[in-house]
Design a protein around this motif. Structure first.
Motif, PDB file in Angstrom:
ATOM      1  N   PRO A 149       0.837  -1.198   0.000  1.00  0.00           N
ATOM      2  CA  PRO A 149       0.000   0.000   0.000  1.00  0.00           C
ATOM      3  C   PRO A 149       0.874   1.251   0.000  1.00  0.00           C
ATOM      4  CG  PRO A 149      -0.730  -1.551   1.676  1.00  0.00           C
ATOM      5  CD  PRO A 149       0.545  -2.086   1.135  1.00  0.00           C
ATOM      6  N   GLY A 150       0.501   2.204  -0.825  1.00  0.00           N
ATOM      7  CA  GLY A 150       1.278   3.434  -0.919  1.00  0.00           C
ATOM      8  C   GLY A 150       1.964   3.544  -2.266  1.00  0.00           C
ATOM      9  N   ARG A 151       2.205   2.393  -2.912  1.00  0.00           N
ATOM     10  CA  ARG A 151       2.824   2.449  -4.241  1.00  0.00           C
ATOM     11  C   ARG A 151       1.773   2.880  -5.249  1.00  0.00           C
ATOM     12  NH1 ARG A 151       7.088  -2.496  -3.428  1.00  0.00           N
ATOM     13  NH2 ARG A 151       8.520  -1.103  -2.338  1.00  0.00           N
TER      14      ARG A 151
ATOM     15  N   ARG B  85       5.928   6.328   5.601  1.00  0.00           N
ATOM     16  CA  ARG B  85       4.693   5.996   4.901  1.00  0.00           C
ATOM     17  C   ARG B  85       3.534   6.632   5.670  1.00  0.00           C
ATOM     18  NH1 ARG B  85       3.354  -0.067   3.394  1.00  0.00           N
ATOM     19  NH2 ARG B  85       3.748  -0.363   5.598  1.00  0.00           N
ATOM     20  N   ILE B 111       0.530  -4.044   4.435  1.00  0.00           N
ATOM     21  CA  ILE B 111      -0.191  -3.841   5.684  1.00  0.00           C
ATOM     22  C   ILE B 111      -1.281  -4.905   5.790  1.00  0.00           C
ATOM     23  CG2 ILE B 111      -1.587  -2.205   7.005  1.00  0.00           C
ATOM     24  CD1 ILE B 111      -0.156   0.001   5.322  1.00  0.00           C
ATOM     25  N   THR B 120      -2.816   6.392   1.072  1.00  0.00           N
ATOM     26  CA  THR B 120      -1.491   5.949   1.494  1.00  0.00           C
ATOM     27  C   THR B 120      -0.429   6.418   0.509  1.00  0.00           C
ATOM     28  OG1 THR B 120      -2.591   3.984   2.341  1.00  0.00           O
ATOM     29  CG2 THR B 120      -0.209   3.940   2.293  1.00  0.00           C
ATOM     30  N   PHE B 121       0.645   6.960   1.026  1.00  0.00           N
ATOM     31  CA  PHE B 121       1.721   7.438   0.148  1.00  0.00           C
ATOM     32  C   PHE B 121       3.021   7.509   0.938  1.00  0.00           C
ATOM     33  CE2 PHE B 121      -0.671  10.906   1.963  1.00  0.00           C
ATOM     34  CZ  PHE B 121       0.293  11.717   2.517  1.00  0.00           C
ATOM     35  N   PHE B 122       4.133   7.601   0.207  1.00  0.00           N
ATOM     36  CA  PHE B 122       5.459   7.646   0.832  1.00  0.00           C
ATOM     37  C   PHE B 122       6.021   9.066   0.787  1.00  0.00           C
ATOM     38  CE2 PHE B 122       5.019   3.327  -0.785  1.00  0.00           C
ATOM     39  CZ  PHE B 122       5.287   2.598   0.361  1.00  0.00           C
TER      40      PHE B 122
END
Lengths: 185, 254
Positions: A149-151, B85, B111, B120-122
């Protein structure tokens, strides 16, 4: 008659002590301050050269291609495949070499030294004997391509155990040209 | 014929990847005599960085490369750059969930129960190389400073390890090196950028999310980038003059 400066000796003594103290301080300070302190600002100018002097760990792709261009894919020597073209064939072209191969400045410097020695007719030095490490597959692929998650959605990602029958990545994908025949359609 | 093609590719790659002066300098570096390379003039440069949140995939390559390049101690708490994150509930953006296991050094795990609603992101983080750095202003011994080309450095010889700067940095970018007991931080790979190379983190970034930029170079793509993107810096209210520009930075990021 008592003069105005009858007790001046006291002041002179105190002033002398202060003057000596100040002198001692100034001497101590100039001894403790580096000569180049304050030439550029409230810091030691030589610290900039210290920061410059660090050794390199990553050589940069520009130095890799000095030797490896055109033959970087020799491990896939396949007469049927067209010659490797760093730009056209390489879907991973945006990656610099050391993104996967690791820090290799020691290798670039050592090999350049050896070639120069050869050219000059000198004895070629042994070198440090440090081997260029092999690229760890699968785990390396998954650092970028595991679904996390996040990509961003447009980034190709796989769910481990749910893709390719759990085979090694390289059984289908070649790292420098990762598109499979299936992908090419 | 084969030789010609190789020479051509070599040359073109050099010009694509290095500017003219840098490629001359690189010959000297490979020849083992960097001091003979054309002189680097501090007055000609003004360094910074752009970080593109939309491109960051959280591979952790930058974190590992930074530790390799700069001999940063391994382990939690010692980072010159790290990746966080963020997971943001759209109904509660003021309280994001943030994780950064070992600074992203080992990458990020999926997760277990991600929750469909979470954004959600980095966010890669590093020293912002501020123009008005709070950290350099508090140093009592002149051991940390801004260079004339816009990089914040630490003088390891003068630092007494008092930790004022660690507390003063609003971005948490400094740490005390347990081996030397002096302050340490990102140098923007000063030993690389003064030789015409890019930083280690930008070198290994798989998506090009990190770009070293020189604001004094009129040909640097940064000028176009800043004009055509929605740019933000971290904590602008601190008036630090941060020179690390983020594209796509969410308002929930601290």
């Amino acid at each position: 008659m008592r003069g105005r400066f009858q007790h001046a000796t006291h002041i002179v003594r105190v002033a002398t002590v202060f003057a000596l103290g100040l002198l001692a301080f100034l001497i101590a300070r100039s001894a403790a301050t580096p000569a180049d302190f304050g030439t550029l600002g409230f810091y030691r100018a030589g610290a900039i050269d210290d920061a410059k002097a660090r050794p390199l760990a990553y050589a940069g792709t520009a130095s890799c291609v000095q030797c490896h261009v055109g033959k970087y894919e020799s491990e896939y020597a396949d007469p049927a495949a067209p010659p490797a073209d760093l730009v056209k064939d390489n879907r991973h072209v945006a990656l610099r070499c050391e993104a996967c191969h690791g820090p290799l400045a020691f290798h670039a410097i050592e090999q350049t030294q050896k070639e120069q020695d050869k050219k000059a007719g000198r004895e070629v030095a042994e070198g440090s004997g440090r081997a260029v490490p092999l690229v760890e597959s699968d785990r390396l692929c998954l650092t970028c391509h595991r679904q996390v998650p996040g990509r961003p959605d447009r980034h190709p990602q796989v769910i481990v155990g749910d893709h390719g029958d759990n085979d090694k990545c390289q059984s289908c994908h070649r790292p420098h040209r990762p598109r499979t025949d299936e992908d090419e359609g | 014929m084969e030789e010609d093609r190789r020479t051509f590719l070599k040359q073109s790659f050099r010009y694509v990847l290095l500017t003219g002066a840098a490629s001359v300098a690189w010959d000297h570096i490979l020849a083992g005599a960097p001091e003979q390379a054309p002189n680097y003039r501090m007055a000609d440069h003004w360094w910074g960085m752009t970080l593109d949140i939309d491109l960051c995939i959280g591979s952790g390559n930058c974190v590992r490369a930074c530790k390799d390049e700069n001999n940063v101690p391994l382990g939690e708490g010692y980072f010159r750059t790290w990746v966080e994150r963020y997971r943001v509930d759209p109904d509660n953006p003021a309280h994001p969930l943030v994780d950064s296991p070992n600074g992203g050094y080992d990458g990020f795990e999926p997760i277990d129960n991600p929750g469909d609603r979470m954004k959600t992101f980095f966010v890669p983080k590093m020293c912002n190389h501020c123009v008005e750095s709070p950290c350099t202003q508090v140093c009592p011994v002149g051991a940390t400073f801004d260079t004339p080309d816009g990089v914040v450095l630490v003088d390891q010889e003068r630092c007494v390890g008092c930790r004022y700067c660690v507390q003063a940095c609003p971005y948490g970018c400094r740490f005390i090196d347990p081996r030397t007991h002096t302050a340490d931080k990102c140098t923007l790979c000063y030993h690389r950028i003064t030789k015409g190379l890019t930083t280690a983190c930008a070198e290994v970034c798989p998506t090009g999310a990190r770009q070293l930029v020189d604001f004094k170079n009129p040909a640097d793509p940064v000028h176009e980038f800043l004009r055509t993107h929605k740019i933000h810096v971290l904590k602008p209210e601190m008036a630090t003059g941060a020179k690390v520009y983020y594209n796509g930075l969410d308002g929930s990021v601290r």
